[in-house]
Structure formats: structure tokens, C-alpha cells
Design a protein around this motif. Structure first.
Motif, PDB file in Angstrom:
ATOM      1  N   PRO A  93      54.979 -38.285  30.743  1.00 47.61           N
ATOM      2  CA  PRO A  93      56.042 -39.275  30.947  1.00 47.61           C
ATOM      3  C   PRO A  93      57.371 -38.689  31.408  1.00 47.61           C
ATOM      4  N   TYR A  94      57.622 -37.407  31.128  1.00 46.08           N
ATOM      5  CA  TYR A  94      58.900 -36.835  31.555  1.00 46.08           C
ATOM      6  C   TYR A  94      58.966 -36.676  33.073  1.00 46.08           C
ATOM      7  N   ASN A  95      57.807 -36.723  33.745  1.00 45.66           N
ATOM      8  CA  ASN A  95      57.810 -36.749  35.216  1.00 45.66           C
ATOM      9  C   ASN A  95      58.526 -37.988  35.740  1.00 45.66           C
ATOM     10  N   ASN A  96      58.594 -39.020  34.914  1.00 47.61           N
ATOM     11  CA  ASN A  96      59.226 -40.264  35.348  1.00 47.61           C
ATOM     12  C   ASN A  96      60.718 -40.108  35.593  1.00 47.61           C
ATOM     13  N   GLY A 128      49.849 -35.896  37.734  1.00 47.82           N
ATOM     14  CA  GLY A 128      49.606 -35.967  36.301  1.00 47.82           C
ATOM     15  C   GLY A 128      48.660 -37.069  35.889  1.00 47.82           C
ATOM     16  N   VAL A 129      48.253 -37.909  36.858  1.00 50.70           N
ATOM     17  CA  VAL A 129      47.354 -39.028  36.551  1.00 50.70           C
ATOM     18  C   VAL A 129      46.006 -38.822  37.241  1.00 50.70           C
ATOM     19  N   ASN A 130      46.026 -38.813  38.589  1.00 47.47           N
ATOM     20  CA  ASN A 130      44.766 -38.611  39.307  1.00 47.47           C
ATOM     21  C   ASN A 130      44.701 -37.262  40.019  1.00 47.47           C
ATOM     22  N   LYS A 131      45.717 -36.446  39.848  1.00 53.94           N
ATOM     23  CA  LYS A 131      45.722 -35.101  40.407  1.00 53.94           C
ATOM     24  C   LYS A 131      46.782 -34.278  39.666  1.00 53.94           C
ATOM     25  N   ALA A 157      48.422 -28.194  27.165  1.00 45.92           N
ATOM     26  CA  ALA A 157      49.674 -27.972  27.904  1.00 45.92           C
ATOM     27  C   ALA A 157      50.349 -29.285  28.272  1.00 45.92           C
ATOM     28  N   GLU A 158      49.936 -30.379  27.641  1.00 49.20           N
ATOM     29  CA  GLU A 158      50.523 -31.681  27.953  1.00 49.20           C
ATOM     30  C   GLU A 158      51.979 -31.740  27.498  1.00 49.20           C
ATOM     31  N   GLN A 159      52.739 -32.615  28.135  1.00 52.88           N
ATOM     32  CA  GLN A 159      54.123 -32.821  27.722  1.00 52.88           C
ATOM     33  C   GLN A 159      54.153 -33.445  26.329  1.00 52.88           C
ATOM     34  N   PRO A 160      55.194 -33.150  25.562  1.00 53.78           N
ATOM     35  CA  PRO A 160      55.283 -33.749  24.220  1.00 53.78           C
ATOM     36  C   PRO A 160      55.434 -35.262  24.304  1.00 53.78           C
ATOM     37  N   THR A 161      54.932 -35.956  23.300  1.00 48.46           N
ATOM     38  CA  THR A 161      55.056 -37.408  23.247  1.00 48.46           C
ATOM     39  C   THR A 161      56.491 -37.792  22.917  1.00 48.46           C
ATOM     40  N   PRO A 162      57.104 -38.651  23.727  1.00 49.47           N
ATOM     41  CA  PRO A 162      58.494 -39.035  23.437  1.00 49.47           C
ATOM     42  C   PRO A 162      58.588 -39.851  22.147  1.00 49.47           C
TER      43      PRO A 162
END
Length: 601
Positions: free
Chosen positions: A212-215, A337-340, A347-352
Motif C-alpha cells: 500500500p505504500y506504493n500508493n 506489486g499486484v500482477n508483477k 519482504a512485504e511492506q508493513p501493514t498500515p
């Protein structure tokens, strides 16, 4: 509805709520904009009365009311009354504000919701400007106003997607087209009538629950496009909106994105910075030509009101949405981060941090406030004000906003004012269909994913004597139906029998439809945070009515809520970014297992 109160904005039920909302805010000095459409009359009336009781005359109020009902029949779905009656509301608001609120903009024509529902830039541009043309024509046809009284008070509202150059070109094309359309259709005397003023909002649909931080980057890119395209005002979305309600932290980050662009980047120092670029001028002209072709098609149908009644705009937007989703599912359109470029496990981003609203307590507080209001008001004044509204709706005489202001002064509620108009007008019930084969055409009918899914549906029918049957349901005051429409269209293409439930249904209504249609599964689409209450209620209703239908859910549902929903009986939860063919196969596998273990099939 129980699960909605306080979940999708501030709860406004009466003028008491407006007093609370604007406490300490001087309404003669602060501009107020409201995205109100279906319930626009009582809400705007209560704002006016709250200002009066604050000591501020109507003539000093400034701001904008959306009041764009045509697009509600296409995409957003917060309509209440049939189109003709709804257009009268629009006209009466434009008339009242022109006479009594000279600083207030009576309509904001929105393309944003069309884009969120799936429209590409050309469709958004064409249908939005055609809407604007219809509103000006409607106001001028009354004979009370000229185009120069109305057009300068209209603003527009665009959605800004990740298609950077296209969005800049869209805004440039919009200004060219609006000036042309107003000049050719109305020949105004005031040059300001041909000016297109606009607000923009970054895309909510482009935000992803995964990584989600990519947003933050997505919103920044979109905000830059809006600024370079020449927006007058801007809303930047919070990065966590694909997961749940924004927190104070995410909202401040969204605000700071604007501040950094405004004060550190220098982006706003140049007007139309892409002027003269061959690429940009060419792209702008392509959009002008393409959108004008669609506008002319709409005009040949008798204008946008007639086109909306025919269902043409809604069908075009839904087809566009299905094609876009197919390209994402096939990874033709890359979503990082979704389909590629998905992260490695661990290594996933932390949950906000998520914002949780106790909507039960909010509802109880609102009910208590309404009970107090009804105990303190004059029943005779309330009855007289509501009766006057009903008579005006029936006769066609009188100004509905003026009468709604009288009703707000008499402490009538939002529901009472709305119901007074609904009695003579009725409630609009749209028709639904599962659409054509746009998803399958775009994805490729012979792609491995599609062939596997279709084959699994065929095997199911052979084993159990009929095709898998799903009811796609929307509950509560959640009118966002892009996901539900795409699912319905895609599943029908895979070999499912698909029933599409009405919008704004109660859990009991959905359960009854599931029972009547004898569906195998109910798929609930939730975009407005009511899932914690409404989905468990649905499962209880299904059990009480004797239905064995399996329940699956999708939409904006935080991971933290999954366990509660699973415990209540939800079989699967498909969050944003789920590949649709994979979801269809999962459901068939679950159904096969359940039916094979059941003695009833």
C-alpha cells in the motif's frame, strides 16, 4: 441502515448535525463544498439554515454543491427519484442559488465518478461535457435565465488516473471543447460563460491493497498531472483507502503531497507547461475529436437525459471497466506489486495502522439526537412544511429548495424531507444486466486461465446437473458497483449463471433473493466499510430462511477483519487485486467439495 451509519462520511440527519459540523467555522468566511446528489435538497437546506442560525445570511455563503444527478444514473447510483423529477431538483437549486446565493456555485459536473466506474479518458470527457450541456440547456429553457446567468457558475470535477500524459491532455481538451460547445449552442455575451473551471481528485481505483505504500507514489504522479493540466483545486487521496478508512496520518501525508508540489516543486509557476509539445498537442486533438464524436452521438439521441434513459452511457462505461480488468488480470497492464514485481515472501511492506469506527455507537448517538429533535420541535410546523413540499412536487409549482429550507427551519429530518418528495414521485429502480463478453474478448478466449475456468464450470454442470449459480449482491448505502458489474460480466462469460441484486439492499432482501433464485453462492461486494455488520447479518438471514448458499466477499476489506468474517461463516474473501478467473475456479472448487459432502444435492 445499521451497518452504514458513520462509515462513509459524517452522519447528517438534521440541522442539529449541521450545527455540530460547522461549530467554530465562520460560514461567511469559509467556502464549503459538498458532494451531494440524491439527498441534495435536505442537506443543502440544512447547511443554509445552520448558517442563518449562526448569523450568516444566505447571500454571504460561498462554495459548491455537486448537484450532478445525471451521472448518478450512469455510475454512482445515489439517486432517489426518477430522472425527470431529479432534473427538476437540479433546476430548482440552480434557480434558488442564482437568486439568493450569488457566491455559491449550484452545480459541479463530475467525470470523476465515471472514471472510478471504469470510463477511459475519452468517455469521461464526452459524457461529462454532455452532462454540462444538458444542465445549461435545462436552466436556460425555463426562460428565467440566460446562458450568462448560469454557465459561469458551473464547475467541473475530473478524475486523474495514472495515465500521466493522457490526463494532462484530457484537461486541455476539456477547456477547448467546453468553449466550443457553449459558443455554438448558446452564443453567450460574457466570455466567462465559455471558461471551464475545474476541481480534480486523484484516483481511488488505482490504489492497491497490496504494497500500500506504493500508493503514495501513485497519488503524487496523479497530482502532478492534475497540476500540469491546469486544475484550480485538488484532492489527493490517502494511500490506505484501498484497505479501509483513512487515518489522521495517511490524510496528513495526502495533504503534504499537495503542499510539497505547491511550495517546493515549482510546478504551479507556469500556465500550460506542455503547450507547443507535438506529443501533447497531438494527444489533446485526438481527445477533442474522439470526445466530440461521442457528444454528437448523445445530442442525436436528444441530449444526455435521453441517452441516460436509454442506458447507453452506463453500458459503454461498464464495458470499458471489464476490458481494463481483463488487461490487469492478464498482466497486459502492469500494476506493480499486484500482477508483477511482487515482493518475496517476508519482504512485504508493513501493514498500515487502520482506522476502526464503532458504527454502533455512532448510530445510537444519532438516534438519540433525532429523538431529542422530534421531542422539541412543533408537530404542526413540521407537518405543514412537509405537506408544502409534497404539494409542490405534485403540482410542479414552487421552488423545492426554498420549501426544503422552510422544512429544515421546522426541524424536519433528511429522511422526512426525502420521503415527502418520494410520495408523489416514487423511487427510481434501475434495471441490471450482466453485459456482453468484453472481459473475455480483452483477456483472450483461448488463454490458459480462461480455458481452465470454463472447463471447470462445464465439469461442475456435468456433476451436479446445472451450472454454478451466483448472486452478486450490494448491501447498504454503497453505490460503488464497478467491481460487482465486472464480476457479474466475467463470471457469466466463464459459464456461471449470474443474478445481479439491486443496489442498497438489506441483508434480509439479499437472503430472500438468494432463496428465490436457488443460488449456490452469494458474492457480496463491499466498498463502504459496512462489511463488519452487514455480512454477518446476511449469513444469519440465510440460515433463518433455510438457504444453504455459500457466502463469499470482496472489495475494500482490511486483513484485520478477515478472521471475524470467517468466523461468521464467510467461505472466501477476495481483496483488491484478486485475479477474477482464479476466484471463479476457487468458488467452483469450494462448491464441489460442499455439494459432494452434502446429502441434499
Amino acid at each position: 441502515m445499521t451497518g452504514d451509519v458513520g462509515m462513509a462520511g459524517v452522519a447528517i440527519d438534521s440541522v442539529l448535525d449541521m450545527h455540530e459540523l460547522f461549530d467554530g467555522i465562520p460560514l461567511d468566511k469559509v467556502s464549503v463544498s459538498m458532494t451531494m446528489n440524491g439527498a441534495v435538497l435536505p442537506v443543502l437546506a440544512m447547511y443554509i439554515v445552520a448558517a442563518e442560525e449562526q448569523g450568516v445570511d444566505q447571500s454571504k455563503l460561498s462554495g459548491t454543491i455537486q448537484n450532478d444527478i445525471l451521472k448518478e444514473f450512469m455510475v454512482r447510483n445515489t439517486f432517489i427519484y426518477p430522472p425527470a423529477a431529479s432534473m427538476r431538483v437540479v433546476a430548482d437549486i440552480m434557480t434558488y442559488t442564482a437568486r439568493n446565493m450569488p457566491k455559491y456555485n449550484s452545480i459541479s459536473v463530475s467525470g470523476y465518478h465515471m472514471q472510478e466506474a471504469g470510463a477511459d479518458a475519452k468517455l469521461e470527457l464526452a459524457f461529462t461535457l454532455a452532462d454540462g450541456l444538458e444542465y445549461v440547456r435545462s436552466a436556460v429553457s425555463t426562460g428565467a435565465f440566460t446562458v450568462d446567468d448560469i454557465a459561469p457558475r458551473i464547475s467541473f470535477f475530473w478524475g486523474i488516473s495514472m495515465n500521466f500524459y493522457m490526463e494532462i491532455a484530457k484537461m486541455r481538451a476539456a477547456r477547448t471543447l467546453w468553449a466550443k460547445l457553449i459558443k455554438e449552442n448558446f452564443n453567450p455575451s460574457n466570455p466567462r460563460s465559455m471558461m471551464l473551471r475545474t476541481h480534480c481528485q486523484t484516483s481511488g481505483w488505482s490504489l492497491t491493497a497490496q504494497e500500500p505504500y506504493n500508493n503514495v507514489i501513485r497519488t503524487t504522479v496523479e497530482a502532478m498531472a492534475a497540476v500540469m493540466g491546469g486544475t484550480q483545486s485538488l484532492h489527493t487521496n490517502s494511500f490506505d483507502e484501498a484497505i479501509g478508512l483513512p487515518t489522521d496520518f495517511s490524510a496528513s501525508l495526502a495533504r503534504n503531497t499537495q503542499l510539497i508540489l505547491a511550495h517546493e516543486s515549482g510546478l504551479g509557476a507556469t500556465v500550460d507547461p506542455w503547450a507547443g509539445s507535438y506529443m501533447m498537442e497531438s494527444l489533446t486533438q485526438q481527445l477533442v475529436d474522439g470526445a466530440l464524436e461521442i457528444i454528437n452521438e448523445v445530442e442525436s439521441m436528444g441530449g444526455m437525459a435521453s441517452a441516460v434513459a436509454s442506458g447507453m452511457p452506463k453500458q459503454r462505461i461498464e464495458e470499458c471497466a471489464a476490458r481494463k480488468q481483463a488487461r490487469i488480470d492478464a498482466a497486459t497492464d502492469v500494476i506493480v506489486g499486484v500482477n508483477k514485481y511482487q515482493p518475496k515472501p517476508g519482504a512485504e511492506q508493513p501493514t498500515p495502522e487502520l482506522r476502526v469506527i464503532d458504527n454502533t455507537s455512532v448510530r445510537e448517538a444519532q438516534v438519540a439526537k433525532l429523538n431529542r429533535l422530534k421531542a422539541e420541535r412543533s408537530p404542526d410546523a413540521t407537518h405543514a412544511a412537509l405537506r408544502a413540499l409534497e404539494i409542490a412536487a405534485t403540482s410542479g409549482e414552487g421552488n423545492l429548495l426554498g420549501l426544503a429550507v422552510d422544512a429544515a427551519r421546522a426541524r424536519c429530518t433528511v429522511g422526512e424531507i426525502s420521503e415527502a418528495l418520494e410520495r408523489p414521485w416514487g423511487r427510481y429502480v434501475p434495471s441490471f444486466s450482466t453485459g456482453g463478453g468484453a472481459y473475455l474478448d480483452e483477456y483472450g478466449q483461448h488463454a490458459d486461465e480462461i480455458e481452465q475456468t470454463v472447463a471447470q464450470a462445464v465439469d461442475f454442470e456435468k456433476q451436479f446437473g446445472r451450472r454454478p449459480r451466483i448472486l452478486v449482491a450490494k448491501m447498504g448505502q454503497d453505490g460503488h458497483d464497478r467491481g460487482a458489474n465486472v464480476i457479474a460480466s466475467a463470471f457469466a462469460s466463464f459459464g456461471y449463471d449470474v443474478d445481479v441484486g439491486p443496489l442498497f439492499a438489506t441483508p434480509a432482501e439479499v437472503a430472500l433473493q438468494a432463496l428465490d433464485a436457488d443460488v449456490h453462492v452469494v458474492g457480496v461486494s463491499s466498498q463502504a466499510a459496512g462489511h463488519r455488520t452487514l455480512i454477518p447479518q446476511l449469513i444469519r438471514e440465510l440460515q433463518e430462511q433455510g438457504s444453504s448458499a455459500m457466502v463469499v466477499a470482496g472489495g475494500v476489506i482490511p486483513q484485520e477483519d478477515y478472521s471475524q468474517l470467517y468466523e461468521s461463516g464467510v467461505k472466501q474473501i477476495f481483496g483488491p487485486g484478486t485475479q477474477i478467473p482464479g476466484a471463479a475456479r476457487t468458488i467452483i472448487s469450494d462448491l464441489t467439495e460442499e455439494l459432494s459432502n452434502s446429502s441434499s444435492f
